[in-house]
Design a protein around this motif. Structure first.
Motif, PDB file in Angstrom:
ATOM      1  N   ARG A  60       2.773  11.496  -8.780  1.00  0.00           N
ATOM      2  CA  ARG A  60       3.028  10.507  -7.716  1.00  0.00           C
ATOM      3  C   ARG A  60       2.674   9.121  -8.215  1.00  0.00           C
ATOM      4  O   ARG A  60       1.896   8.981  -9.158  1.00  0.00           O
ATOM      5  N   PRO A  61       3.249   8.092  -7.561  1.00  0.00           N
ATOM      6  CA  PRO A  61       2.910   6.742  -7.998  1.00  0.00           C
ATOM      7  C   PRO A  61       1.431   6.453  -7.733  1.00  0.00           C
ATOM      8  O   PRO A  61       0.880   6.932  -6.738  1.00  0.00           O
ATOM      9  N   VAL A  62       0.813   5.701  -8.630  1.00  0.00           N
ATOM     10  CA  VAL A  62      -0.588   5.335  -8.412  1.00  0.00           C
ATOM     11  C   VAL A  62      -0.696   3.808  -8.512  1.00  0.00           C
ATOM     12  O   VAL A  62      -0.329   3.206  -9.514  1.00  0.00           O
ATOM     13  N   ASP A  63      -1.137   3.201  -7.418  1.00  0.00           N
ATOM     14  CA  ASP A  63      -1.234   1.732  -7.402  1.00  0.00           C
ATOM     15  C   ASP A  63      -2.687   1.320  -7.172  1.00  0.00           C
ATOM     16  O   ASP A  63      -3.595   2.156  -7.208  1.00  0.00           O
ATOM     17  N   SER A  64      -2.876   0.020  -6.909  1.00  0.00           N
ATOM     18  CA  SER A  64      -4.248  -0.501  -6.826  1.00  0.00           C
ATOM     19  C   SER A  64      -5.049   0.086  -5.659  1.00  0.00           C
ATOM     20  O   SER A  64      -6.276  -0.021  -5.642  1.00  0.00           O
ATOM     21  N   SER A  65      -4.369   0.710  -4.698  1.00  0.00           N
ATOM     22  CA  SER A  65      -5.129   1.304  -3.587  1.00  0.00           C
ATOM     23  C   SER A  65      -6.043   2.410  -4.098  1.00  0.00           C
ATOM     24  O   SER A  65      -7.000   2.795  -3.432  1.00  0.00           O
ATOM     25  N   TYR A  66      -5.766   2.944  -5.274  1.00  0.00           N
ATOM     26  CA  TYR A  66      -6.590   4.023  -5.823  1.00  0.00           C
ATOM     27  C   TYR A  66      -7.854   3.505  -6.519  1.00  0.00           C
ATOM     28  O   TYR A  66      -8.805   4.251  -6.676  1.00  0.00           O
ATOM     29  N   PRO A 330      -6.596   7.046  -0.617  1.00  0.00           N
ATOM     30  CA  PRO A 330      -5.279   6.418  -0.593  1.00  0.00           C
ATOM     31  C   PRO A 330      -4.119   7.412  -0.676  1.00  0.00           C
ATOM     32  O   PRO A 330      -2.988   7.003  -0.948  1.00  0.00           O
ATOM     33  N   PHE A 331      -4.411   8.695  -0.485  1.00  0.00           N
ATOM     34  CA  PHE A 331      -3.310   9.662  -0.487  1.00  0.00           C
ATOM     35  C   PHE A 331      -2.530   9.503   0.819  1.00  0.00           C
ATOM     36  O   PHE A 331      -3.047   8.998   1.809  1.00  0.00           O
ATOM     37  N   PHE A 332      -1.311   9.961   0.818  1.00  0.00           N
ATOM     38  CA  PHE A 332      -0.412   9.906   1.972  1.00  0.00           C
ATOM     39  C   PHE A 332      -0.135   8.488   2.486  1.00  0.00           C
ATOM     40  O   PHE A 332      -0.262   8.202   3.680  1.00  0.00           O
ATOM     41  N   PRO A 333       0.244   7.555   1.570  1.00  0.00           N
ATOM     42  CA  PRO A 333       0.660   6.224   2.034  1.00  0.00           C
ATOM     43  C   PRO A 333       2.021   6.328   2.712  1.00  0.00           C
ATOM     44  O   PRO A 333       2.760   7.291   2.474  1.00  0.00           O
ATOM     45  N   PRO A 334       2.376   5.340   3.563  1.00  0.00           N
ATOM     46  CA  PRO A 334       3.715   5.381   4.173  1.00  0.00           C
ATOM     47  C   PRO A 334       4.786   5.282   3.089  1.00  0.00           C
ATOM     48  O   PRO A 334       4.612   4.538   2.123  1.00  0.00           O
ATOM     49  N   LEU A 335       5.864   6.023   3.242  1.00  0.00           N
ATOM     50  CA  LEU A 335       6.924   5.972   2.228  1.00  0.00           C
ATOM     51  C   LEU A 335       7.700   4.666   2.335  1.00  0.00           C
ATOM     52  O   LEU A 335       8.238   4.169   1.365  1.00  0.00           O
ATOM     53  N   GLU A 337       7.299   0.963   2.553  1.00  0.00           N
ATOM     54  CA  GLU A 337       6.200   0.028   2.291  1.00  0.00           C
ATOM     55  C   GLU A 337       6.047  -1.027   3.378  1.00  0.00           C
ATOM     56  O   GLU A 337       5.034  -1.710   3.467  1.00  0.00           O
ATOM     57  N   GLU A 338       7.094  -1.182   4.213  1.00  0.00           N
ATOM     58  CA  GLU A 338       6.974  -2.194   5.271  1.00  0.00           C
ATOM     59  C   GLU A 338       6.102  -1.723   6.444  1.00  0.00           C
ATOM     60  O   GLU A 338       5.663  -2.537   7.249  1.00  0.00           O
ATOM     61  N   ASP A 339       5.857  -0.431   6.536  1.00  0.00           N
ATOM     62  CA  ASP A 339       5.009   0.070   7.629  1.00  0.00           C
ATOM     63  C   ASP A 339       3.604  -0.476   7.437  1.00  0.00           C
ATOM     64  O   ASP A 339       2.980  -0.244   6.396  1.00  0.00           O
ATOM     65  N   GLU A 340       3.111  -1.203   8.451  1.00  0.00           N
ATOM     66  CA  GLU A 340       1.765  -1.770   8.302  1.00  0.00           C
ATOM     67  C   GLU A 340       0.702  -0.702   8.448  1.00  0.00           C
ATOM     68  O   GLU A 340      -0.230  -0.603   7.676  1.00  0.00           O
ATOM     69  N   LYS A 341       0.869   0.103   9.511  1.00  0.00           N
ATOM     70  CA  LYS A 341      -0.122   1.157   9.757  1.00  0.00           C
ATOM     71  C   LYS A 341       0.325   2.442   9.075  1.00  0.00           C
ATOM     72  O   LYS A 341       1.520   2.749   9.041  1.00  0.00           O
ATOM     73  N   TRP A 342      -0.647   3.188   8.547  1.00  0.00           N
ATOM     74  CA  TRP A 342      -0.337   4.447   7.864  1.00  0.00           C
ATOM     75  C   TRP A 342      -0.224   5.560   8.913  1.00  0.00           C
ATOM     76  O   TRP A 342      -1.166   5.803   9.676  1.00  0.00           O
TER      77      TRP A 342
END
Ligand code: URA
Ligand code: ZN
Length: 378
Positions: A60-66, A330-335, A337-342
């Motif tokens: 899965r993608p891994v970004d700075s949220s991790y 940070p698992f299960f982020p919204p698919l 990216e515009e969704d503010e709330k998860w």
């Protein structure tokens, strides 16, 4: 009336040093940087690393949220979370060579402690924002290295326990060689947060072709919870809670399926001829599943629905005092990216409201009161 305190007890980080270590690896667990400078990939589950999947698409993608604590703090603000108890994410230090484990555990735990201290020193509020569960050098050459780290963790002011997977020293959590570890956790009264990673073999789901077709759904939705259920049931069957009656454990994902299956587990124990109590030769557990659920076990509320939350409360004898809000960030982020709330967070908030909404005391307890009391977060 002021809004209740919200504490997230299930929220992960991969500190930058750990990310660098994963980047240097070529086998699971590892981080892969695609050549086209697309988002790096996190390949941590064995089912992620299928050679038939192009490497740039594995995991899965891994970004700075991790790894960036400021991203965690923004996420907390956005979702009304006052305080988080952060923990290293799976597979922790399970895969390290024996001679590397001690040093890495110290490095990660000191990093967690200093991150919490730094963030907490910046807040003017009386409620601290961050605490942590430490990680253990479970592959160390002898259990003393592990118990020494447990004792050292007790001296770190922001650490409230440890996160652990289900493999223990390599042979599961019913391994008698783990007794010194349980003893040290019990003696220092630190919580053991039990979290899955290994799931079930691919064959349980129809083989790799099926798991590939459905991505992470089968391993995460079913493999993870069953893994936790099996691990804690093995602890129970081997008498860990008889020998360590004051051991406190927090089970991920509302105990997997333990609350739902507790009656069946208890019934199978009662009818098992292998156990001495029934005329056999194997010791078998002395304390009942229900007693352990109401004395030693805490459950997170990361189950995304009222049926799971109600089972969790029923398993605790009808009390909401053992259930604690979590997000799995940070698992299960919204698919999108515009969704503010998860959605992974709002679904859990809604399930808590829908389950206990009429009882404001229970809602406040589950959202944060229980965690603050049990983990001493003030
Ligand atoms: N997937 C993981 O690998 N770990 C988690 O904690 C949640 C989802
Ligand atoms: Zn998790």
């Amino acid at each position: 009336m002021s809004r209740p305190l919200v504490v997230d007890i299930h929220t992960h980080v991969y500190p930058p040093a750990y990310m660098a270590m994963l980047r240097a690896r070529k086998e699971v667990p590892y981080v892969h940087d695609p050549a086209n400078s697309a988002t790096p990939r996190l390949i941590i589950l064995s089912s992620d690393d299928d050679p038939s999947i192009p490497i740039d698409e594995r995991g899965r993608p891994v970004d700075s949220s991790y790894y960036d604590i400021n991203v965690k703090l923004s996420f907390m603000k956005q979702h009304g979370i006052d305080c988080s108890v952060i923990s290293l994410a799976n597979p922790w230090l399970d895969f390290l060579a024996p001679d590397e484990a001690q040093e890495w555990a110290k490095r990660i735990n000191d990093d967690l402690e200093s991150t919490c201290l730094q963030v907490n020193s910046d807040t003017s509020s009386s409620q601290k924002k961050l605490f942590a569960f430490g990680t253990l050098p479970l592959s160390a050459p002898n259990p003393e290295v592990i118990t020494n780290e447990i004792k050292r963790l007790k001296t770190l002011s922001q650490i409230r326990g440890v996160i652990m997977g289900t493999s223990g020293l390599g042979n599961g959590l019913d391994d008698p060689l783990l007794d010194p570890v349980w003893a040290a956790l019990e003696e220092t009264q630190q919580m053991m947060f039990l979290h899955p990673h290994y799931g079930l073999p691919d064959e349980a789901f129809g083989g790799t072709e099926t798991t590939n077709r459905y991505g992470h759904v089968l391993p995460l939705a079913l493999g993870f919870p069953l893994e936790t259920t099996i691990a804690v049931t093995r602890m129970l069957l081997s008498g860990v809670f008889d020998r360590f009656p004051k051991l406190n454990i927090l089970l991920a994902h509302s105990g997997g399926t333990l609350p739902f299956l507790a009656g069946r587990i208890e019934s199978c124990i009662m009818h098992e001829r292998h156990f001495i109590a029934n005329g056999g030769s194997t010791p078998g557990p002395v304390r009942s599943v229900w007693d352990v659920l109401q004395t030693n076990v805490y459950l997170d509320a990361v189950v995304y629905g009222t049926a799971g939350l109600k089972a969790a409360v029923a398993a605790a004898g009808g009390s909401t005092d053992r259930l604690m809000f979590g997000t799995d960030h940070p698992f299960f982020p919204p698919l999108n990216e515009e969704d503010e709330k998860w959605a992974s967070v709002t679904t859990n908030y809604k399930a808590i409201q829908d389950s206990f909404g009429d009882d404001k005391g229970s809602v406040a307890a589950v959202l944060g009161g229980n965690a603050a009391r049990v983990l001493n977060l003030n």
